[in-house]
Design a protein around this motif. Structure first.
Motif, PDB file in Angstrom:
ATOM      1  N   ALA A   1       0.829  -1.206   0.000  1.00 13.82           N
ATOM      2  CA  ALA A   1       0.000   0.000   0.000  1.00 13.82           C
ATOM      3  C   ALA A   1       0.863   1.257   0.000  1.00 13.82           C
ATOM      4  CB  ALA A   1      -0.932  -0.016   1.213  1.00 13.82           C
ATOM      5  N   ILE A   2       1.682   1.422   1.020  1.00  8.34           N
ATOM      6  CA  ILE A   2       2.474   2.649   1.131  1.00  8.34           C
ATOM      7  C   ILE A   2       3.587   2.710   0.097  1.00  8.34           C
ATOM      8  CG2 ILE A   2       3.980   1.655   2.892  1.00  8.34           C
ATOM      9  CD1 ILE A   2       2.883   5.339   2.427  1.00  8.34           C
ATOM     10  N   GLY A   3       4.104   1.543  -0.318  1.00  7.09           N
ATOM     11  CA  GLY A   3       5.218   1.532  -1.274  1.00  7.09           C
ATOM     12  C   GLY A   3       4.877   2.211  -2.583  1.00  7.09           C
ATOM     13  N   LYS A   4       3.623   2.176  -2.981  1.00 10.19           N
ATOM     14  CA  LYS A   4       3.199   2.804  -4.233  1.00 10.19           C
ATOM     15  C   LYS A   4       3.192   4.326  -4.143  1.00 10.19           C
ATOM     16  CE  LYS A   4       0.331  -1.188  -5.432  1.00 10.19           C
ATOM     17  NZ  LYS A   4      -1.053  -1.676  -5.693  1.00 10.19           N
ATOM     18  N   HIS A   5       3.317   4.861  -2.931  1.00 13.36           N
ATOM     19  CA  HIS A   5       3.253   6.307  -2.735  1.00 13.36           C
ATOM     20  C   HIS A   5       4.531   6.858  -2.100  1.00 13.36           C
ATOM     21  CE1 HIS A   5      -1.108   6.454  -3.671  1.00 13.36           C
ATOM     22  NE2 HIS A   5      -1.101   5.229  -3.146  1.00 13.36           N
ATOM     23  N   ARG A   6       5.596   6.072  -2.144  1.00 15.41           N
ATOM     24  CA  ARG A   6       6.852   6.474  -1.496  1.00 15.41           C
ATOM     25  C   ARG A   6       7.365   7.817  -2.027  1.00 15.41           C
ATOM     26  NH1 ARG A   6      11.248   3.781   0.955  1.00 15.41           N
ATOM     27  NH2 ARG A   6      10.391   1.716   0.478  1.00 15.41           N
TER      28      ARG A   6
ATOM     29  N   LEU B   1       4.078  13.926   1.236  1.00 13.81           N
ATOM     30  CA  LEU B   1       2.837  14.302   1.906  1.00 13.81           C
ATOM     31  C   LEU B   1       1.964  13.069   2.134  1.00 13.81           C
ATOM     32  CD1 LEU B   1       0.899  16.518   2.958  1.00 13.81           C
ATOM     33  CD2 LEU B   1      -0.074  16.596   0.642  1.00 13.81           C
ATOM     34  N   GLN B   2       1.863  12.218   1.126  1.00 17.05           N
ATOM     35  CA  GLN B   2       1.034  11.028   1.276  1.00 17.05           C
ATOM     36  C   GLN B   2       1.662  10.024   2.245  1.00 17.05           C
ATOM     37  OE1 GLN B   2       0.307   9.732  -2.825  1.00 17.05           O
ATOM     38  NE2 GLN B   2      -1.726  10.679  -2.741  1.00 17.05           N
ATOM     39  N   VAL B   3       2.985   9.919   2.231  1.00 18.13           N
ATOM     40  CA  VAL B   3       3.653   9.028   3.184  1.00 18.13           C
ATOM     41  C   VAL B   3       3.381   9.493   4.613  1.00 18.13           C
ATOM     42  CG1 VAL B   3       5.872   8.199   4.045  1.00 18.13           C
ATOM     43  CG2 VAL B   3       5.452   8.299   1.588  1.00 18.13           C
TER      44      VAL B   3
ATOM     45  N   PHE C   1       1.379   7.465   7.486  1.00 18.79           N
ATOM     46  CA  PHE C   1       2.004   7.105   8.765  1.00 18.79           C
ATOM     47  C   PHE C   1       1.217   7.655   9.950  1.00 18.79           C
ATOM     48  CE2 PHE C   1       6.720   6.105   7.578  1.00 18.79           C
ATOM     49  CZ  PHE C   1       6.278   5.148   6.684  1.00 18.79           C
ATOM     50  N   ILE C   2       0.881   8.940   9.899  1.00 19.53           N
ATOM     51  CA  ILE C   2       0.184   9.568  11.031  1.00 19.53           C
ATOM     52  C   ILE C   2      -1.246   9.059  11.119  1.00 19.53           C
ATOM     53  CG2 ILE C   2      -0.623  11.768  11.973  1.00 19.53           C
ATOM     54  CD1 ILE C   2       1.884  13.078  10.809  1.00 19.53           C
ATOM     55  N   GLY C   3      -1.885   8.857   9.968  1.00 26.54           N
ATOM     56  CA  GLY C   3      -3.253   8.337   9.976  1.00 26.54           C
ATOM     57  C   GLY C   3      -3.326   6.930  10.530  1.00 26.54           C
ATOM     58  N   GLN C   4      -2.389   6.060  10.123  1.00 25.76           N
ATOM     59  CA  GLN C   4      -2.381   4.692  10.627  1.00 25.76           C
ATOM     60  C   GLN C   4      -2.087   4.638  12.122  1.00 25.76           C
ATOM     61  OE1 GLN C   4      -4.207   2.875   8.608  1.00 25.76           O
ATOM     62  NE2 GLN C   4      -2.829   1.131   8.888  1.00 25.76           N
ATOM     63  N   ALA C   5      -1.472   5.701  12.641  1.00 24.33           N
ATOM     64  CA  ALA C   5      -1.197   5.779  14.081  1.00 24.33           C
ATOM     65  C   ALA C   5      -2.427   6.227  14.868  1.00 24.33           C
ATOM     66  CB  ALA C   5      -0.044   6.744  14.330  1.00 24.33           C
ATOM     67  N   GLY C   6      -3.527   6.488  14.168  1.00 25.10           N
ATOM     68  CA  GLY C   6      -4.749   6.928  14.838  1.00 25.10           C
ATOM     69  C   GLY C   6      -4.717   8.371  15.286  1.00 25.10           C
ATOM     70  N   LEU C   7      -3.813   9.166  14.699  1.00 29.31           N
ATOM     71  CA  LEU C   7      -3.622  10.549  15.149  1.00 29.31           C
ATOM     72  C   LEU C   7      -4.249  11.574  14.213  1.00 29.31           C
ATOM     73  CD1 LEU C   7       0.091  10.236  16.344  1.00 29.31           C
ATOM     74  CD2 LEU C   7      -1.998  10.101  17.704  1.00 29.31           C
ATOM     75  N   LEU C   8      -5.136  11.114  13.328  1.00 28.43           N
ATOM     76  CA  LEU C   8      -5.883  12.041  12.474  1.00 28.43           C
ATOM     77  C   LEU C   8      -7.372  11.941  12.762  1.00 28.43           C
ATOM     78  CD1 LEU C   8      -4.017  11.709   9.035  1.00 28.43           C
ATOM     79  CD2 LEU C   8      -3.947  13.610  10.664  1.00 28.43           C
ATOM     80  N   ASP C   9      -7.690  11.735  14.023  1.00 29.97           N
ATOM     81  CA  ASP C   9      -9.077  11.665  14.457  1.00 29.97           C
ATOM     82  C   ASP C   9      -9.698  13.060  14.351  1.00 29.97           C
ATOM     83  OD1 ASP C   9     -11.466  11.601  16.025  1.00 29.97           O
ATOM     84  OD2 ASP C   9     -10.708   9.796  17.017  1.00 29.97           O
TER      85      ASP C   9
ATOM     86  N   TYR D   1      -5.195  10.959   3.840  1.00 30.17           N
ATOM     87  CA  TYR D   1      -5.333   9.667   4.518  1.00 30.17           C
ATOM     88  C   TYR D   1      -6.674   9.026   4.207  1.00 30.17           C
ATOM     89  CZ  TYR D   1      -5.686   6.025   8.017  1.00 30.17           C
ATOM     90  OH  TYR D   1      -5.858   4.808   8.624  1.00 30.17           O
ATOM     91  N   ASP D   2      -7.725   9.809   4.174  1.00 28.05           N
ATOM     92  CA  ASP D   2      -9.042   9.242   3.872  1.00 28.05           C
ATOM     93  C   ASP D   2      -9.046   8.598   2.485  1.00 28.05           C
ATOM     94  OD1 ASP D   2     -10.060   9.961   6.292  1.00 28.05           O
ATOM     95  OD2 ASP D   2     -11.066  11.778   5.593  1.00 28.05           O
ATOM     96  N   PHE D   3      -8.347   9.229   1.532  1.00 30.90           N
ATOM     97  CA  PHE D   3      -8.238   8.657   0.190  1.00 30.90           C
ATOM     98  C   PHE D   3      -7.503   7.314   0.245  1.00 30.90           C
ATOM     99  CE2 PHE D   3      -5.116   8.175  -3.294  1.00 30.90           C
ATOM    100  CZ  PHE D   3      -5.987   7.826  -4.320  1.00 30.90           C
ATOM    101  N   LEU D   4      -6.351   7.292   0.950  1.00 34.47           N
ATOM    102  CA  LEU D   4      -5.561   6.061   1.050  1.00 34.47           C
ATOM    103  C   LEU D   4      -6.306   4.990   1.852  1.00 34.47           C
ATOM    104  CD1 LEU D   4      -2.094   7.729   1.778  1.00 34.47           C
ATOM    105  CD2 LEU D   4      -2.779   6.601  -0.352  1.00 34.47           C
ATOM    106  N   LYS D   5      -6.993   5.428   2.876  1.00 38.37           N
ATOM    107  CA  LYS D   5      -7.744   4.501   3.724  1.00 38.37           C
ATOM    108  C   LYS D   5      -8.824   3.783   2.914  1.00 38.37           C
ATOM    109  CE  LYS D   5     -10.491   4.433   7.998  1.00 38.37           C
ATOM    110  NZ  LYS D   5     -11.074   5.292   9.066  1.00 38.37           N
ATOM    111  N   SER D   6      -9.516   4.539   2.060  1.00 40.83           N
ATOM    112  CA  SER D   6     -10.552   3.961   1.212  1.00 40.83           C
ATOM    113  C   SER D   6      -9.940   3.071   0.127  1.00 40.83           C
ATOM    114  CB  SER D   6     -11.380   5.080   0.575  1.00 40.83           C
ATOM    115  OG  SER D   6     -12.314   4.549  -0.337  1.00 40.83           O
ATOM    116  N   LYS D   7      -8.831   3.524  -0.446  1.00 44.18           N
ATOM    117  CA  LYS D   7      -8.194   2.796  -1.542  1.00 44.18           C
ATOM    118  C   LYS D   7      -7.668   1.444  -1.098  1.00 44.18           C
ATOM    119  CE  LYS D   7      -4.421   3.243  -4.922  1.00 44.18           C
ATOM    120  NZ  LYS D   7      -3.332   4.126  -5.438  1.00 44.18           N
ATOM    121  N   PHE D   8      -7.072   1.398   0.130  1.00 45.52           N
ATOM    122  CA  PHE D   8      -6.413   0.169   0.582  1.00 45.52           C
ATOM    123  C   PHE D   8      -7.132  -0.514   1.755  1.00 45.52           C
ATOM    124  CE2 PHE D   8      -2.890   2.758  -1.226  1.00 45.52           C
ATOM    125  CZ  PHE D   8      -2.537   1.911  -2.267  1.00 45.52           C
ATOM    126  N   SER D   9      -8.332  -0.044   2.082  1.00 48.04           N
ATOM    127  CA  SER D   9      -9.119  -0.622   3.188  1.00 48.04           C
ATOM    128  C   SER D   9      -8.293  -0.655   4.480  1.00 48.04           C
ATOM    129  CB  SER D   9      -9.593  -2.035   2.825  1.00 48.04           C
ATOM    130  OG  SER D   9     -10.379  -2.021   1.659  1.00 48.04           O
TER     131      SER D   9
END
Length: 451
Positions: free
Chosen positions: A228-233, A237-239, A243-251, A268-276
């Motif tokens: 997932a993240i490798g495609k956006h290395r 900004l997306q990395v 990282f911060i979104g997966q840490a639960g810090l974009l509540d 993050y919402d875009f990546l979250k939807s794209k990669f579940s």
């Protein structure tokens, strides 16, 4: 009266625990005396008056079953080969139900600290029983080690230990420490299907926790999917958003929402939807008594920048030949926003927030060296393992309570390999009162009190 009885009960329980520990400690001491053949200068006799000659004490068994395997003992000149069981009290043979266990049928000698009931095997054979006296000075010294409150407990004998023995033992402990960290990396490999690059990233992420948040960073990294993240290395900004979104810090409910927060949130919402994606629970992060530069969100931004430039891979670490090169590889700063913030929406004095020298050295000690050692073991490449050890020897020793205490006792660490050895010594020997397996404890035990 009820409260008084409660306190009496607590004191009684504590006393029972103390007595039980003392008893186990004395049984360990008997193991030590037997294993190292610290036998009295007199004829040893079993309770039925058979003369005992110890040819080979056997192999110490640390698992279930008899205490020593494949021992060789002469009884009245006749050679016996088999197992030896050791107890503080003879009655423990029955208390531990060895008389019902066929695994003890091949026992040839029961060694005890105090006489009592005669031991019998499950097949009905009565065992020869030897009361083994512990030399008085060894028993006294061992008691002192167990009861000593000052750290390290063996401080009195340290100045008399030969420097070559100190160096030899610290080197062995440093290898034990690397082996311990290799096991953790092995667990990462098991959980990632043998993916060394991913295991290296998890190890580096744990290192970025710098102790306090090490477990949280490890959990976070285990949830990072490379595909997932490798495609956006290439998009920092997306990395960072990932990282911060997966840490639960974009509540959305958290305090300090500003334009940069909203920007990261959209990404993050875009990546979250794209990669579940499923973020971790933000409650796992620890903030109490942390210096601001060690806040998880700052470390995540630094790690994102490091990942963006391709410096988190095992191949880059293996290809980097020395400590200075690895420091350059790991040297990173936050993105621009975090140079003026420690929290979303709250400006702070400008700071580049670059990893400092001490932090870089900790990454070399806790990440680079263990990875080199573990990968060397995997490839059966002794040169890589030696590089790991040489790397530790090229770094200044860590400064903490442990190293200061040993320096005061007479052993000042010369480099990080020494300080890692002393850390291993405290956690796995001193704290467990396992002085009988420690070379310094052995020196203390053998010391004959001066008149």
């Amino acid at each position: 009266m009820q409260k008084y009885c409660f306190y009496l009960e607590i004191h009684y329980i504590c006393f029972k625990i103390y007595v039980n520990r003392q008893s186990k400690g004395m049984e360990k001491l008997l193991h030590y005396v037997w294993k190292h053949r610290i036998l009295p200068f007199k004829t040893l006799l079993t309770l039925d008056k058979r003369m005992v000659e110890v040819i080979d004490p056997g192999t110490h068994n640390t698992h279930q079953g008899p205490d020593f395997f494949n021992a060789k003992v002469k009884l009245n000149g006749i050679l016996w080969a088999g197992n030896v069981e050791i107890h503080e009290k003879a009655a423990d043979w029955f208390a531990h139900r060895h008389h019902l266990d066929p695994a003890y049928n091949n026992t040839i000698l029961h060694v005890v600290g105090a006489d009592g009931a005669k031991a019998a095997t499950a097949d009905g054979r009565t065992l020869p029983q030897l009361v083994l006296p512990v030399p008085a000075h060894i028993s006294q010294n061992y008691k002192q080690l167990l009861e000593e409150e000052k750290y390290p407990p063996c401080y009195k004998v340290i100045p008399s230990v030969a420097s070559i023995n100190v160096h030899r033992y610290l080197s062995a402990l440093a290898v034990e420490r690397l082996e311990e960290k290799t096991l953790r990396i092995g667990e990462y490999l098991q959980r990632t299907g043998g993916d060394w690059e991913r295991a290296a990233f998890i190890a580096l992420a744990r290192g970025f926790g710098f102790g306090t948040n090490a477990d949280a960073f490890e959990q976070w990294a285990l949830g990072i999917e490379p595909q997932a993240i490798g495609k956006h290395r290439d998009n920092l900004l997306q990395v960072e958003a990932f990282f911060i979104g997966q840490a639960g810090l974009l509540d959305e409910t958290q305090d300090g929402e500003d334009e940069y927060f909203r920007l990261l949130k959209r990404e993050y919402d875009f990546l979250k939807s794209k990669f579940s994606l499923t973020p971790m629970d933000a409650a796992r992060w620890r903030l109490m008594r942390l210096r601001p530069q060690n806040f998880p969100i700052v470390r995540l931004s630094q790690l994102a920048a490091l990942y963006h430039k391709g410096a988190t891979s095992l191949s880059r670490i293996v290809e980097t030949p020395d400590a200075d090169g690895l420091r350059s590889l790991f040297r990173t700063a936050t993105t621009d926003y975090w140079q003026d913030h420690y929290h979303f929406g709250h400006a702070s004095p400008h700071s580049a927030k670059t990893l400092q020298a001490a932090s870089l050295d900790l990454l070399l000690i806790n990440v680079a060296a263990p990875l080199l050692f573990a990968y060397g073991r995997y490839l059966a490449d002794e040169a890589l393992c030696e590089r790991a050890f040489a790397l530790l020897e090229s770094i200044k020793p860590e400064k903490n309570f442990i190293t200061r205490s040993w320096a005061a006792a007479g052993i000042a660490p010369q480099h990080a390999a020494d300080s890692q050895a002393l850390f291993r010594l405290k956690m796995h020997y001193c704290d467990r009162k396992d002085c009988l397996r420690c070379a310094f404890g052995a020196e203390y035990l053998r010391a004959v009190p001066q008149p």
